[in-house]
Motif scaffolding. Sequence first.
Motif, PDB file in Angstrom:
ATOM      1  N   SER A 106       0.852  -1.188   0.000  1.00 18.39           N
ATOM      2  CA  SER A 106       0.000   0.000   0.000  1.00 18.39           C
ATOM      3  C   SER A 106       0.889   1.240   0.000  1.00 18.39           C
ATOM      4  O   SER A 106       1.842   1.322   0.770  1.00 18.39           O
ATOM      5  CB  SER A 106      -0.910  -0.002   1.239  1.00 18.39           C
ATOM      6  N   LEU A 107       0.554   2.208  -0.877  1.00 22.16           N
ATOM      7  CA  LEU A 107       1.333   3.449  -0.950  1.00 22.16           C
ATOM      8  C   LEU A 107       0.385   4.633  -1.119  1.00 22.16           C
ATOM      9  O   LEU A 107      -0.370   4.704  -2.096  1.00 22.16           O
ATOM     10  CB  LEU A 107       2.319   3.405  -2.111  1.00 22.16           C
ATOM     11  N   ILE A 108       0.430   5.573  -0.157  1.00 25.82           N
ATOM     12  CA  ILE A 108      -0.389   6.776  -0.211  1.00 25.82           C
ATOM     13  C   ILE A 108       0.531   7.987  -0.059  1.00 25.82           C
ATOM     14  O   ILE A 108       0.974   8.308   1.046  1.00 25.82           O
ATOM     15  CB  ILE A 108      -1.450   6.784   0.896  1.00 25.82           C
ATOM     16  N   PRO A 109       0.871   8.683  -1.146  1.00 30.55           N
ATOM     17  CA  PRO A 109       1.648   9.924  -1.029  1.00 30.55           C
ATOM     18  C   PRO A 109       0.721  11.090  -0.673  1.00 30.55           C
ATOM     19  O   PRO A 109      -0.422  11.136  -1.117  1.00 30.55           O
ATOM     20  CB  PRO A 109       2.230  10.114  -2.439  1.00 30.55           C
ATOM     21  N   TYR A 110       1.234  12.044   0.106  1.00 28.01           N
ATOM     22  CA  TYR A 110       0.442  13.239   0.403  1.00 28.01           C
ATOM     23  C   TYR A 110       1.391  14.400   0.674  1.00 28.01           C
ATOM     24  O   TYR A 110       2.541  14.213   1.066  1.00 28.01           O
ATOM     25  CB  TYR A 110      -0.480  12.996   1.601  1.00 28.01           C
ATOM     26  N   VAL A 111       0.896  15.613   0.458  1.00 26.45           N
ATOM     27  CA  VAL A 111       1.719  16.807   0.652  1.00 26.45           C
ATOM     28  C   VAL A 111       1.520  17.370   2.041  1.00 26.45           C
ATOM     29  O   VAL A 111       2.444  17.484   2.831  1.00 26.45           O
ATOM     30  CB  VAL A 111       1.405  17.879  -0.418  1.00 26.45           C
ATOM     31  N   SER A 112       0.288  17.738   2.387  1.00 23.28           N
ATOM     32  CA  SER A 112       0.008  18.283   3.703  1.00 23.28           C
ATOM     33  C   SER A 112      -1.482  18.222   3.950  1.00 23.28           C
ATOM     34  O   SER A 112      -2.281  18.028   3.027  1.00 23.28           O
ATOM     35  CB  SER A 112       0.504  19.733   3.820  1.00 23.28           C
ATOM     36  N   SER A 113      -1.845  18.412   5.186  1.00 25.47           N
ATOM     37  CA  SER A 113      -3.262  18.375   5.534  1.00 25.47           C
ATOM     38  C   SER A 113      -4.004  19.585   4.983  1.00 25.47           C
ATOM     39  O   SER A 113      -5.231  19.610   4.965  1.00 25.47           O
ATOM     40  CB  SER A 113      -3.413  18.324   7.054  1.00 25.47           C
ATOM     41  N   GLN A 158      -2.184   5.144  -4.616  1.00 30.81           N
ATOM     42  CA  GLN A 158      -2.757   6.391  -5.094  1.00 30.81           C
ATOM     43  C   GLN A 158      -1.698   7.152  -5.891  1.00 30.81           C
ATOM     44  O   GLN A 158      -0.533   7.163  -5.524  1.00 30.81           O
ATOM     45  CB  GLN A 158      -3.231   7.266  -3.931  1.00 30.81           C
ATOM     46  N   GLU A 159      -2.116   7.771  -6.979  1.00 34.06           N
ATOM     47  CA  GLU A 159      -1.294   8.576  -7.896  1.00 34.06           C
ATOM     48  C   GLU A 159       0.159   8.090  -7.949  1.00 34.06           C
ATOM     49  O   GLU A 159       1.115   8.803  -7.678  1.00 34.06           O
ATOM     50  CB  GLU A 159      -1.373  10.062  -7.556  1.00 34.06           C
ATOM     51  N   THR A 160       0.288   6.830  -8.357  1.00 29.76           N
ATOM     52  CA  THR A 160       1.590   6.172  -8.515  1.00 29.76           C
ATOM     53  C   THR A 160       1.607   5.424  -9.842  1.00 29.76           C
ATOM     54  O   THR A 160       0.714   4.617 -10.112  1.00 29.76           O
ATOM     55  CB  THR A 160       1.841   5.181  -7.369  1.00 29.76           C
ATOM     56  N   GLN A 161       2.593   5.683 -10.679  1.00 23.84           N
ATOM     57  CA  GLN A 161       2.733   4.909 -11.909  1.00 23.84           C
ATOM     58  C   GLN A 161       3.098   3.469 -11.549  1.00 23.84           C
ATOM     59  O   GLN A 161       3.984   3.230 -10.727  1.00 23.84           O
ATOM     60  CB  GLN A 161       3.838   5.485 -12.788  1.00 23.84           C
ATOM     61  N   ILE A 162       2.422   2.511 -12.185  1.00 30.09           N
ATOM     62  CA  ILE A 162       2.731   1.096 -11.961  1.00 30.09           C
ATOM     63  C   ILE A 162       3.078   0.462 -13.295  1.00 30.09           C
ATOM     64  O   ILE A 162       2.330   0.594 -14.266  1.00 30.09           O
ATOM     65  CB  ILE A 162       1.552   0.340 -11.324  1.00 30.09           C
ATOM     66  N   THR A 163       4.197  -0.229 -13.345  1.00 33.24           N
ATOM     67  CA  THR A 163       4.577  -1.014 -14.515  1.00 33.24           C
ATOM     68  C   THR A 163       4.798  -2.456 -14.065  1.00 33.24           C
ATOM     69  O   THR A 163       5.724  -2.732 -13.293  1.00 33.24           O
ATOM     70  CB  THR A 163       5.858  -0.467 -15.170  1.00 33.24           C
ATOM     71  N   LEU A 164       3.938  -3.370 -14.520  1.00 31.24           N
ATOM     72  CA  LEU A 164       4.042  -4.791 -14.175  1.00 31.24           C
ATOM     73  C   LEU A 164       4.495  -5.555 -15.406  1.00 31.24           C
ATOM     74  O   LEU A 164       3.848  -5.518 -16.454  1.00 31.24           O
ATOM     75  CB  LEU A 164       2.692  -5.320 -13.693  1.00 31.24           C
ATOM     76  N   ASN A 183      -6.442   3.696  -6.389  1.00 33.63           N
ATOM     77  CA  ASN A 183      -7.468   4.192  -5.481  1.00 33.63           C
ATOM     78  C   ASN A 183      -7.527   5.718  -5.418  1.00 33.63           C
ATOM     79  O   ASN A 183      -6.502   6.377  -5.367  1.00 33.63           O
ATOM     80  CB  ASN A 183      -7.217   3.628  -4.081  1.00 33.63           C
ATOM     81  N   GLN A 184      -8.716   6.266  -5.409  1.00 34.22           N
ATOM     82  CA  GLN A 184      -9.031   7.670  -5.147  1.00 34.22           C
ATOM     83  C   GLN A 184      -8.398   8.648  -6.124  1.00 34.22           C
ATOM     84  O   GLN A 184      -9.086   9.387  -6.813  1.00 34.22           O
ATOM     85  CB  GLN A 184      -8.661   8.043  -3.701  1.00 34.22           C
ATOM     86  N   GLY A 210     -10.639   3.035  -8.499  1.00 32.69           N
ATOM     87  CA  GLY A 210     -11.646   3.543  -7.574  1.00 32.69           C
ATOM     88  C   GLY A 210     -11.460   5.025  -7.361  1.00 32.69           C
ATOM     89  O   GLY A 210     -11.319   5.486  -6.221  1.00 32.69           O
ATOM     90  N   TYR A 211     -11.437   5.780  -8.466  1.00 32.50           N
ATOM     91  CA  TYR A 211     -11.157   7.209  -8.376  1.00 32.50           C
ATOM     92  C   TYR A 211     -12.350   7.970  -7.801  1.00 32.50           C
ATOM     93  O   TYR A 211     -13.499   7.528  -7.879  1.00 32.50           O
ATOM     94  CB  TYR A 211     -10.833   7.789  -9.748  1.00 32.50           C
ATOM     95  N   LEU A 212     -12.053   9.147  -7.252  1.00 36.38           N
ATOM     96  CA  LEU A 212     -13.104  10.038  -6.798  1.00 36.38           C
ATOM     97  C   LEU A 212     -13.876  10.584  -7.997  1.00 36.38           C
ATOM     98  O   LEU A 212     -13.467  10.410  -9.140  1.00 36.38           O
ATOM     99  CB  LEU A 212     -12.496  11.195  -5.992  1.00 36.38           C
ATOM    100  N   ILE A 213     -14.990  11.248  -7.742  1.00 33.94           N
ATOM    101  CA  ILE A 213     -15.802  11.800  -8.821  1.00 33.94           C
ATOM    102  C   ILE A 213     -14.953  12.765  -9.651  1.00 33.94           C
ATOM    103  O   ILE A 213     -14.329  13.679  -9.098  1.00 33.94           O
ATOM    104  CB  ILE A 213     -17.028  12.537  -8.247  1.00 33.94           C
ATOM    105  N   PRO A 214     -14.876  12.579 -10.984  1.00 34.17           N
ATOM    106  CA  PRO A 214     -13.950  13.372 -11.806  1.00 34.17           C
ATOM    107  C   PRO A 214     -14.058  14.878 -11.631  1.00 34.17           C
ATOM    108  O   PRO A 214     -13.052  15.575 -11.597  1.00 34.17           O
ATOM    109  CB  PRO A 214     -14.323  12.948 -13.237  1.00 34.17           C
ATOM    110  N   ASN A 215     -15.286  15.431 -11.528  1.00 32.39           N
ATOM    111  CA  ASN A 215     -15.389  16.889 -11.481  1.00 32.39           C
ATOM    112  C   ASN A 215     -14.977  17.479 -10.144  1.00 32.39           C
ATOM    113  O   ASN A 215     -15.040  18.677  -9.937  1.00 32.39           O
ATOM    114  CB  ASN A 215     -16.811  17.344 -11.848  1.00 32.39           C
ATOM    115  N   SER A 216     -14.545  16.620  -9.225  1.00 30.57           N
ATOM    116  CA  SER A 216     -14.056  17.137  -7.939  1.00 30.57           C
ATOM    117  C   SER A 216     -12.550  17.302  -7.924  1.00 30.57           C
ATOM    118  O   SER A 216     -11.986  17.756  -6.939  1.00 30.57           O
ATOM    119  CB  SER A 216     -14.464  16.192  -6.809  1.00 30.57           C
ATOM    120  N   PHE A 217     -11.881  16.921  -9.033  1.00 32.95           N
ATOM    121  CA  PHE A 217     -10.430  16.953  -9.042  1.00 32.95           C
ATOM    122  C   PHE A 217      -9.876  18.356  -9.250  1.00 32.95           C
ATOM    123  O   PHE A 217     -10.475  19.200  -9.904  1.00 32.95           O
ATOM    124  CB  PHE A 217      -9.874  16.035 -10.130  1.00 32.95           C
ATOM    125  N   CYS A 218      -8.707  18.583  -8.677  1.00 31.04           N
ATOM    126  CA  CYS A 218      -7.987  19.823  -8.889  1.00 31.04           C
ATOM    127  C   CYS A 218      -6.496  19.505  -8.903  1.00 31.04           C
ATOM    128  O   CYS A 218      -6.065  18.468  -8.407  1.00 31.04           O
ATOM    129  CB  CYS A 218      -8.304  20.837  -7.789  1.00 31.04           C
TER     130      CYS A 218
END
Length: 283
Positions: A106-113, A158-164, A183-184, A210-218
């Motif tokens: 499992s890998l979840i990158p994040y910048v800040s709260s 989440q937001e990670t390139q995967i090459t298998l 995910n997300q 399992g992405y979030l609703i597209p129009n919510s992205f920024c």
Amino acid sequence: IFVENSKSLFNHRATLLNLAINNLTITNNSLPPERKFAYLSTQGSHLDQLKIENCSFSQNRFSGKIFSFASRLFKASMLMDIPKPIYMNAIKIYDHLSPVDLTFFSLIPYVSSQIASSCFQLVEPYNLFVNDFNVINNNFTRSTQSSWMFEVSLFDVQETQITLTNSTISDNFFEYYNLFNLNQKPSTFVFLNNTVRANTFILSRLINTGYLIPNSFCITMGDQISTKTPFLHRYGFILNSTFESLTLMSSTLVTLNNAFISISNNQLKEVRLEKSLLFSKIS
């Protein structure tokens, strides 16, 4: 092993992790479902380098996450950034009779709260290269407890390139369980020169977005939200692979909700579909 940096949400002094895991074997372990197993789990640290090679996991009976990283990024990504590579090679997961809610990576990158949870990075922070990954003769399923309403998967990123590449997924049973969850936040996925043979999927997916609703992205630039976008600007490739002797029941083999998808030069043999789809893209 648990690594936590409690100050990382408030300043930039996140612990830098450079890890190499070689010749690891985890076999014949058993824990009750309420006791979650974790071999390595981090929170608040920055995953700078990671290599996992020549590892074997077999005949275990436990729930949890073997490798779990919540990686604090030092800044939001810019156009000139290059994703940091993560390498996995010669991994074998086999002969698990009844692992429940088991996640391998499992890998979840994040910048800040302060950054909205719906914002994603302009450039994916990580590039996960997985080669010679073999998942053979396992029975994967999800807990039946009503409180566990998430989708369980062997890989959850989440937001990670995967090459298998050059990998084998064979003789497995999946029920309420996905092999890959993107995910997300959107991720690029490359599936190249792999074999998927003699697997059964019940309400499950080989690859799931399992992405979030597209129009919510920024998109974030630095610590600021620069623009909102309806586009999930990541790619999906399924190339030069074999899908053979598969049974799908109320399942979809691959669901990719990416901006650009290419499926080319694959072989499909003896695939049984019951209220199921091979490939789908949610618009």
